[in-house]
Design a protein around this motif. Structure first.
Motif, PDB file in Angstrom:
ATOM      1  N   HIS A   1      13.647  -5.619   3.403  1.00 31.08           N
ATOM      2  CA  HIS A   1      12.423  -6.161   5.140  1.00 31.08           C
ATOM      3  C   HIS A   1      11.371  -5.531   3.778  1.00 31.08           C
ATOM      4  O   HIS A   1      10.228  -6.399   4.169  1.00 31.08           O
ATOM      5  CB  HIS A   1      13.676  -4.760   5.602  1.00 31.08           C
ATOM      6  N   MET A   2      11.468  -4.242   3.009  1.00 32.78           N
ATOM      7  CA  MET A   2      10.326  -4.977   2.235  1.00 32.78           C
ATOM      8  C   MET A   2       9.327  -5.301   1.679  1.00 32.78           C
ATOM      9  O   MET A   2       7.854  -5.145   1.046  1.00 32.78           O
ATOM     10  CB  MET A   2      10.157  -2.569   1.495  1.00 32.78           C
TER      11      MET A   2
ATOM     12  N   HIS B   1       7.142   5.723   9.776  1.00 35.18           N
ATOM     13  CA  HIS B   1       6.849   4.423   9.423  1.00 35.18           C
ATOM     14  C   HIS B   1       6.740   3.115  10.146  1.00 35.18           C
ATOM     15  O   HIS B   1       6.256   1.969  10.591  1.00 35.18           O
ATOM     16  CB  HIS B   1       6.871   4.058   7.713  1.00 35.18           C
TER      17      HIS B   1
ATOM     18  N   GLU C   1       3.892   1.111  12.016  1.00 28.64           N
ATOM     19  CA  GLU C   1       3.697  -0.435  11.761  1.00 28.64           C
ATOM     20  C   GLU C   1       3.409  -0.989  13.153  1.00 28.64           C
ATOM     21  O   GLU C   1       2.809  -2.215  12.976  1.00 28.64           O
ATOM     22  CB  GLU C   1       4.769  -0.630  10.645  1.00 28.64           C
TER      23      GLU C   1
ATOM     24  N   TYR D   1       0.623  -1.319   2.380  1.00 26.78           N
ATOM     25  CA  TYR D   1       1.618  -1.052   1.765  1.00 26.78           C
ATOM     26  C   TYR D   1       2.503  -0.337   0.739  1.00 26.78           C
ATOM     27  O   TYR D   1       3.388  -0.081   0.576  1.00 26.78           O
ATOM     28  CB  TYR D   1       2.753  -2.191   2.478  1.00 26.78           C
TER      29      TYR D   1
ATOM     30  N   HIS E   1       5.250   2.307   0.279  1.00 29.79           N
ATOM     31  CA  HIS E   1       6.731   1.765   0.466  1.00 29.79           C
ATOM     32  C   HIS E   1       7.471   2.630  -0.911  1.00 29.79           C
ATOM     33  O   HIS E   1       8.471   2.003  -0.978  1.00 29.79           O
ATOM     34  CB  HIS E   1       6.750  -0.071   0.422  1.00 29.79           C
TER      35      HIS E   1
ATOM     36  N   GLU F   1       7.662  -7.459   4.102  1.00 26.78           N
ATOM     37  CA  GLU F   1       6.336  -7.591   4.132  1.00 26.78           C
ATOM     38  C   GLU F   1       5.678  -7.707   3.370  1.00 26.78           C
ATOM     39  O   GLU F   1       4.559  -7.525   3.846  1.00 26.78           O
ATOM     40  CB  GLU F   1       6.528  -6.009   4.893  1.00 26.78           C
TER      41      GLU F   1
HETATM   42 FE   LIG Z   1       6.791  -1.086   5.586  1.00 31.65          FE
END
Ligand SMILES: [Fe+2]
Ligand SMILES: [Fe+2]
Length: 219
Positions: free
Chosen positions: A129-130, A56, A60, A10, A14, A133
């Protein structure tokens, strides 16, 4: 204490997405509603950005989520819900871009303001969200897979990205990471690509950057 540095699929992408989110948000806020050229350029830029974000998300889903769910069933449920929310955001943002592009200059300001707010909400959602993750899914991935397996999964993703989207990712990532990390990433890419394809890709990245700089100077 020195801790072993595990592979992180990531990290770089990211960073690039975060940087591009910010650049787009500022571009929407700074756009002159009366300028046909600025609005056309903005609509193209946000459409490209949404395409990159969509790629992206799909990568994923198709690679990382499938692999992790096979070893840890249900681990990606929260991230998958976020992805569904993102798809709704993409649709709503595109529904604002079309009328913005079509509106007469005097009618653009309210659409531009709505786009600014909606894009800002999407960015806020995606920042959270990132973080999920990186904070929740990454430890799961690193526990369930070796670094070699994680690199293989990442390689599978990179191999499916079309060149026109790879330009967007590279442009976003290279400005968002330390120069030494960018050099190492490019060295690894160059080693795995035909020289002509690598040269064409880097030329496209350079052209894109130069185009952005000349737009900024013209503004
Ligand atoms: Fe992502
Ligand atoms: Fe995601």
């Amino acid at each position: 204490m020195i801790t072993e540095r595990r592979h992180d699929p990531y990290g770089a992408v990211h960073k690039g997405i975060r940087a591009a989110h910010m650049r787009c948000l500022v571009a929407i806020g700074a756009a002159d509603a009366a300028s046909d050229a600025q609005i056309a350029r903005l609509v193209a830029e946000i459409n490209e950005h949404l395409a990159m974000c969509g790629t992206h998300l799909e990568d994923e889903n198709a690679v990382l989520h499938v692999a992790l769910d096979a070893r840890r069933p249900g681990a990606t449920a929260h991230a998958a819900e976020d992805h569904d929310d993102h798809l709704a955001s993409f649709a709503e943002l595109k529904a604002l871009l079309s009328p913005l592009a079509a509106a007469a200059p005097g009618n653009r300001a309210p659409v531009l303001a709505a786009l600014y707010r909606r894009f800002g909400r999407f960015v806020a959602d995606d920042l959270l969200h990132m973080e999920h993750e990186e904070h929740v899914l990454l430890p799961d991935l690193q526990a369930a897979f070796t670094d070699e397996e994680l690199r293989e999964l990442e390689g599978r993703i990179v191999a499916t990205i079309p060149p026109e989207h790879m330009v967007l990712f590279l442009d976003a990532m290279l400005e968002a990471m330390p120069k030494a990390d960018g050099t190492a990433m490019l060295d690894a890419m160059r080693a795995g690509m035909p020289p002509a394809a690598y040269a064409a890709l880097m030329q496209a990245v350079e052209d894109r950057r130069r185009g952005r700089t000349s737009m900024a100077h013209a503004a």
